[in-house]
Motif scaffolding. Structure first.
Motif, PDB file in Angstrom:
ATOM      1  N   GLY A  49      98.937  35.506  54.797  1.00 38.97           N
ATOM      2  CA  GLY A  49      99.816  35.175  55.778  1.00 38.97           C
ATOM      3  C   GLY A  49     100.582  34.099  55.647  1.00 38.97           C
ATOM      4  O   GLY A  49     101.562  33.643  56.509  1.00 38.97           O
ATOM      5  N   ALA A  50     100.490  33.552  54.675  1.00 36.94           N
ATOM      6  CA  ALA A  50     101.457  32.163  54.129  1.00 36.94           C
ATOM      7  C   ALA A  50     101.297  32.305  52.873  1.00 36.94           C
ATOM      8  O   ALA A  50     100.595  32.671  51.987  1.00 36.94           O
ATOM      9  CB  ALA A  50     100.867  30.720  54.836  1.00 36.94           C
ATOM     10  N   PRO A  51     102.265  31.458  52.065  1.00 39.00           N
ATOM     11  CA  PRO A  51     102.256  31.286  50.597  1.00 39.00           C
ATOM     12  C   PRO A  51     100.914  30.569  50.303  1.00 39.00           C
ATOM     13  O   PRO A  51     100.333  29.907  50.803  1.00 39.00           O
ATOM     14  CB  PRO A  51     103.431  30.228  50.309  1.00 39.00           C
ATOM     15  N   ALA A  52     100.184  31.066  49.110  1.00 39.69           N
ATOM     16  CA  ALA A  52      99.106  30.424  48.496  1.00 39.69           C
ATOM     17  C   ALA A  52      98.993  28.970  48.285  1.00 39.69           C
ATOM     18  O   ALA A  52      98.163  28.315  48.548  1.00 39.69           O
ATOM     19  CB  ALA A  52      98.850  31.268  47.420  1.00 39.69           C
ATOM     20  N   GLU A  53     100.087  28.325  48.226  1.00 38.84           N
ATOM     21  CA  GLU A  53     100.378  26.903  47.974  1.00 38.84           C
ATOM     22  C   GLU A  53     100.067  26.298  49.411  1.00 38.84           C
ATOM     23  O   GLU A  53      99.927  24.950  49.431  1.00 38.84           O
ATOM     24  CB  GLU A  53     101.682  26.451  47.378  1.00 38.84           C
ATOM     25  N   ALA A  54     100.434  26.946  50.566  1.00 42.41           N
ATOM     26  CA  ALA A  54     100.102  26.403  51.809  1.00 42.41           C
ATOM     27  C   ALA A  54      98.875  26.659  52.523  1.00 42.41           C
ATOM     28  O   ALA A  54      98.342  26.201  53.611  1.00 42.41           O
ATOM     29  CB  ALA A  54     101.148  26.980  52.866  1.00 42.41           C
ATOM     30  N   ILE A  55      97.775  27.309  51.786  1.00 46.61           N
ATOM     31  CA  ILE A  55      96.895  27.731  52.373  1.00 46.61           C
ATOM     32  C   ILE A  55      95.591  26.645  51.819  1.00 46.61           C
ATOM     33  O   ILE A  55      95.273  26.977  50.429  1.00 46.61           O
ATOM     34  CB  ILE A  55      96.398  28.931  52.170  1.00 46.61           C
ATOM     35  N   ALA A  56      95.346  25.705  52.594  1.00 47.77           N
ATOM     36  CA  ALA A  56      94.285  24.649  51.776  1.00 47.77           C
ATOM     37  C   ALA A  56      92.784  25.333  52.349  1.00 47.77           C
ATOM     38  O   ALA A  56      92.586  25.890  53.256  1.00 47.77           O
ATOM     39  CB  ALA A  56      94.541  23.447  52.574  1.00 47.77           C
ATOM     40  N   LEU A  57      92.027  25.149  51.039  1.00 48.85           N
ATOM     41  CA  LEU A  57      90.629  25.718  51.440  1.00 48.85           C
ATOM     42  C   LEU A  57      89.873  24.875  52.411  1.00 48.85           C
ATOM     43  O   LEU A  57      88.927  25.603  53.124  1.00 48.85           O
ATOM     44  CB  LEU A  57      90.113  25.461  49.836  1.00 48.85           C
ATOM     45  N   GLY A  58      90.031  23.827  52.669  1.00 49.93           N
ATOM     46  CA  GLY A  58      89.552  22.626  53.747  1.00 49.93           C
ATOM     47  C   GLY A  58      89.673  23.581  55.097  1.00 49.93           C
ATOM     48  O   GLY A  58      88.721  23.798  56.007  1.00 49.93           O
ATOM     49  N   ARG A  59      90.972  24.016  55.298  1.00 48.55           N
ATOM     50  CA  ARG A  59      91.464  24.527  56.610  1.00 48.55           C
ATOM     51  C   ARG A  59      90.609  26.053  56.809  1.00 48.55           C
ATOM     52  O   ARG A  59      90.006  26.458  57.760  1.00 48.55           O
ATOM     53  CB  ARG A  59      92.828  24.922  56.882  1.00 48.55           C
TER      54      ARG A  59
END
Length: 125
Positions: A49-59
């Motif tokens: 749903g977003a670029p992989a660079e924008a998906i933080a594992l903490g979220r």
């Protein structure tokens, strides 16, 4: 690893040897939280749903795990531990949890799939 291609629940379940029902539940949750986009129809599936660079594992962890208490005393209403008023362990574990989450907050999905070819080779049966 296959972004931006669509992947199906059946493909994910088969690749990772996970029951489809479990995959269906988690993909639904991840789509509801915006980490995945669901495309309906015969040729449908899921993609990021977003670029992989924008998906933080903490979220992702916070969205998928409902209880991050390491021990029961993290819930002040539990009242289960007689040592709670003078306990030092709780603050140590709390600091450790924060450090754990801090690492995940600065790590993105892109970071963990950087070696896509090597990871993909591990998934071939």
């Amino acid at each position: 690893m296959r972004d931006p291609e669509l992947v199906t629940v059946a493909e994910i379940a088969r690749t990772y040897d996970i029951p489809e029902g479990h995959v269906r539940k988690i993909t639904h949750l991840l789509a509801r939280e915006g980490f995945l986009v669901s495309v309906r129809g015969r040729a449908g599936g899921y993609r990021l749903g977003a670029p992989a660079e924008a998906i933080a594992l903490g979220r992702v962890l916070r969205a998928t795990e409902t209880d991050l208490r390491l021990v029961e005393c993290f819930d002040p209403s539990s009242g289960l531990c007689r040592l709670e008023p003078g306990c030092v362990l709780r603050s140590v574990l709390s600091e450790a949890l924060e450090a754990f989450l801090s690492v995940l907050d600065r790590t993105t999905l892109a970071d963990i799939v950087a070696e896509r070819r090597a990871l993909a080779a591990l998934l071939v049966r």
